[in-house]
Write a protein that holds these residues in place. Structure first.
Motif, PDB file in Angstrom:
ATOM      1  N   ARG A 153       0.832  -1.202   0.000  1.00 35.55           N
ATOM      2  CA  ARG A 153       0.000   0.000   0.000  1.00 35.55           C
ATOM      3  C   ARG A 153       0.868   1.253   0.000  1.00 35.55           C
ATOM      4  NH1 ARG A 153      -1.803   0.020   4.857  1.00 35.55           N
ATOM      5  NH2 ARG A 153      -3.099  -1.812   4.510  1.00 35.55           N
ATOM      6  N   LYS A 172      -5.642   2.140   5.357  1.00 36.67           N
ATOM      7  CA  LYS A 172      -6.678   2.218   4.325  1.00 36.67           C
ATOM      8  C   LYS A 172      -7.288   3.616   4.288  1.00 36.67           C
ATOM      9  CE  LYS A 172      -7.800  -2.680   4.120  1.00 36.67           C
ATOM     10  NZ  LYS A 172      -8.860  -3.716   4.215  1.00 36.67           N
ATOM     11  N   VAL A 187      -7.270  -1.116  -1.263  1.00 39.98           N
ATOM     12  CA  VAL A 187      -8.240  -0.032  -1.080  1.00 39.98           C
ATOM     13  C   VAL A 187      -8.856   0.252  -2.451  1.00 39.98           C
ATOM     14  CG1 VAL A 187      -8.647   2.283  -0.157  1.00 39.98           C
ATOM     15  CG2 VAL A 187      -6.734   0.918   0.715  1.00 39.98           C
TER      16      VAL A 187
END
Length: 329
Positions: free
Chosen positions: A178, A223, A251
């Motif tokens: 991420r 997130k 996400v």
């Protein structure tokens, strides 16, 4: 491998993150990293060392204690892991003690502490026996050797090699993917993530680096990102922060930040990156269609955003000849 809420995800039965299908064919174009990679590294390490979550396994380099923490952390909230980990190492402080324990007692402990997946307790007990019988009580040190232990997959082996012996590769878990996707626009491709993670990690610094980048994903780049609140050290270089697009592999939908101050700060940084200098009103009209100098979202509102960015060391605001201008530092 923890999610922002302290729980773990995408782990297979042996503790390794599940490998996604990159789809074959040629790898995607390599993302472009900042010119000054050393500055990127130094910023992250300094941020981590200044303040981070004080999990007890971060205060030890004992490979057994670290292995216990890694196995417990799989799909379990870290707040629950802390007390369970402390009780476990009090009960069985060494591999010899755990290997000599009745397996039923170990499984019962696991169940009593709601750690889930009781087969992991069996694997941990078996691994302790291997260390004693096959390695003479001395823990294996390399990722390849560590994978010979029962229930230890590539991720867990690398984590133990990194955190116990400072001799691992770059960790690539959900949090790290991420971070890399948002910060450096790395495509959702396992090989690309691995290459970029390895390129960023300084040689011989796997312990602090892997802890730091995982902390970044768990605290600042979850997130729902907390870029400014957590003082993310990569805002200066971050593609998501500059564009306002905080989507990521885990996400799939845009987080709820539409109309937030964070969104407009990102627009300011992006625009100032394209222009050497911008006047206050010109900047306002470019970042917000309903900008009105004397309105609710006018000069006072814009000055507040610039003040935040100035305090973060990202923007310089100057007033001269009755005109206020802004530029990147």
């Amino acid at each position: 491998m923890t999610e922002p809420d302290g729980s773990s995800s995408d782990a297979d039965a042996d503790g390794a993150p599940s490998e996604g299908d990159a789809g074959g064919g040629s790898p995607p174009d390599e993302p472009e990293l900042p010119d000054d990679v050393d500055a990127v590294r130094e910023a992250l390490v300094a941020w981590y060392e200044a303040d981070h979550r004080a999990f007890p396994w971060r205060r030890t380099d004992d490979p057994y204690e670290i292995l216990v923490s890694e196995v417990m952390s799989q799909q379990t909230q870290l707040d629950r892991v802390v007390s369970a980990w402390e009780d476990f190492v009090d009960e069985w402080p060494t591999t010899a003690a755990l290997a000599g324990a009745d397996r039923a007692d170990v499984v019962a402990f696991w169940s009593d502490h709601s750690l889930g997946y009781n087969n992991r307790a069996k694997y941990l007990h078996e691994a302790a026996g291997q260390v004693e019988s096959e390695y003479g009580g001395a823990f294996p040190r390399t990722p390849d050797e560590l994978q010979e232990l029962m229930g230890v997959g590539p991720y867990t082996a690398n984590a133990v090699a990194s955190f116990a012996f400072n001799d691992g590769d770059a960790v690539v878990d959900t949090n790290v993917k991420r971070v890399l996707h948002r910060a450096f626009d790395v495509p959702d491709d396992d090989d690309a993530f691995a290459r970029v993670a390895s390129a960023l990690m300084p040689d011989g610094e796997s312990r602090v680096w892997n802890n730091a980048i995982m902390e970044l994903g768990g605290v600042a780049c979850g997130k729902s990102p907390k870029c400014d609140e957590a003082g993310c050290p990569w805002r200066e270089w971050c593609h998501a922060y500059q564009t306002g697009d905080f989507t990521a592999p885990d996400v799939p939908e845009q987080p709820s930040f539409e109309g937030s101050r964070r969104q407009f700060r990102g627009r300011i940084v992006r625009l100032l990156g394209e222009h050497e200098e911008m006047a206050l009103d010109a900047l306002g009209h470019r970042i917000r269609v309903d900008y009105a100098p004397d309105g609710e979202h006018g000069r006072e509102w814009l000055r507040g955003l610039l003040s935040d960015l100035s305090a973060d060391g990202l923007v310089r605001v100057e007033s001269r000849d009755d005109q206020t201008t802004a530029r990147l530092r």
